[in-house]
Design an enzyme around this catalytic site. Sequence first.
Site, PDB file in Angstrom:
ATOM      1  N   LEU A 290       1.185  -1.029   0.324  1.00 21.26           N
ATOM      2  CA  LEU A 290       0.341   0.109  -0.027  1.00 21.26           C
ATOM      3  C   LEU A 290       0.885   1.164  -0.392  1.00 21.26           C
ATOM      4  CD1 LEU A 290      -2.994  -1.060   2.591  1.00 21.26           C
ATOM      5  CD2 LEU A 290      -3.063  -0.618   0.385  1.00 21.26           C
ATOM      6  N   ARG A 291       2.206   0.933  -0.105  1.00 19.98           N
ATOM      7  CA  ARG A 291       3.144   2.118  -0.049  1.00 19.98           C
ATOM      8  C   ARG A 291       2.194   3.166  -1.477  1.00 19.98           C
ATOM      9  NH1 ARG A 291       7.956  -0.613   1.290  1.00 19.98           N
ATOM     10  NH2 ARG A 291       7.961  -0.276   3.864  1.00 19.98           N
ATOM     11  N   GLY A 292       2.636   2.312  -2.359  1.00 14.81           N
ATOM     12  CA  GLY A 292       1.588   3.856  -3.642  1.00 14.81           C
ATOM     13  C   GLY A 292       0.505   4.193  -3.401  1.00 14.81           C
TER      14      GLY A 292
END
Length: 370
Positions: A290-292
Amino acid sequence: MSLTAAAPSTKRRPVFPFTAIVGQEEMKLALLLNTIDPYIGGVMIMGDRGTGKSTTIRALADVLPEIDVVANDPFNSHPEDGDLMSDEVRQQAQQGISLPVAQKKVPMVDLPLGATEDRVCGTIDIEKALSEGVKAFEPGLLAKANRGILYVDEVNLLDDHLVDVLLDSAASGWNTVEREGISIRHPARFVLVGSGNPEEGELRPQLLDRFGMHAEIRTVKEPKLRVEIVEQRAEFDRNPEDFVSKNQQEQEELQQKIVKAQNLLPSVNLDYDLRVKISQVCSELDVDGLRGDIVTNRAAKAIAALEGRQEVTVDDIRRVITLCLRHRLRKDPLESIDSGYKVEKVFSRVFGLEMVEDTANTNGVRTGVR
């Protein structure tokens, strides 16, 4: 006739002004957004040699406003924010001891390629600790970089173990040094900026993913722009003081803009529907984790704050989403499509916009959508 040695000059060496840098808008935007919101997670700048990567990063550090620090503290501790204090300073604050405050330029630390782990993290004097019962700590580069910028040129050539140390500190905001059962930690919150030339080797995908944004820069192709860049540099080299003075007003205006953006950032709103579409783009691009999503949300808010707005627009997302996602896509060795173009294509479809075909900007990269 007797000669006396001239006293060494204490005058600060002039730095090429950030506002005078021509082109490379993608790199400049990524750097500015990270200074507004350091939680974006830093910038990886990949591009040709001689495209002004180091010049731009040093220029950014120079234009940033001064920060309040606890005087004579090696970790640049914040005099009021407990999260940005070293343990020793925090103890003094809790005991009600008055902390002397000083102002200093935002630190900009260059990490040399041959640096050892002790040089980066700091060292503990075991003999002194055992004989005198005190935690004798010699701070390293991470301590100097706290609340500033840590710049690693040719990061793709850096030892993998050191890269791990840097990324762990950047993610946690703390550096911990342990030797012979003695443990010391200090705050290490910095904007991590890495640069490199892709011809000299790629970063491991799991490390690349830890950088918040990824700017690709190319040698400027347009002859008139090239001439302008060469002339600017020659003018600066001839008389740095005059050149800096000529750009002083624009530098001060940019500094004020950054300060206003930092203050405005907490009140910037990103509509729920836009957040869902950002996550849909990440999902369709098969971005791991979920970093993006998180970085794109943060960057879109930061660019709105930079322009003095409290509402994020679709155009804000368009301008940052490629920077936030292009390095998170899975690489297919047989695929010839540029990863940035791939992000733009999916973004256009999800947001219902029309692609602009094959127009090149000054960085030699395809432009986006309309």
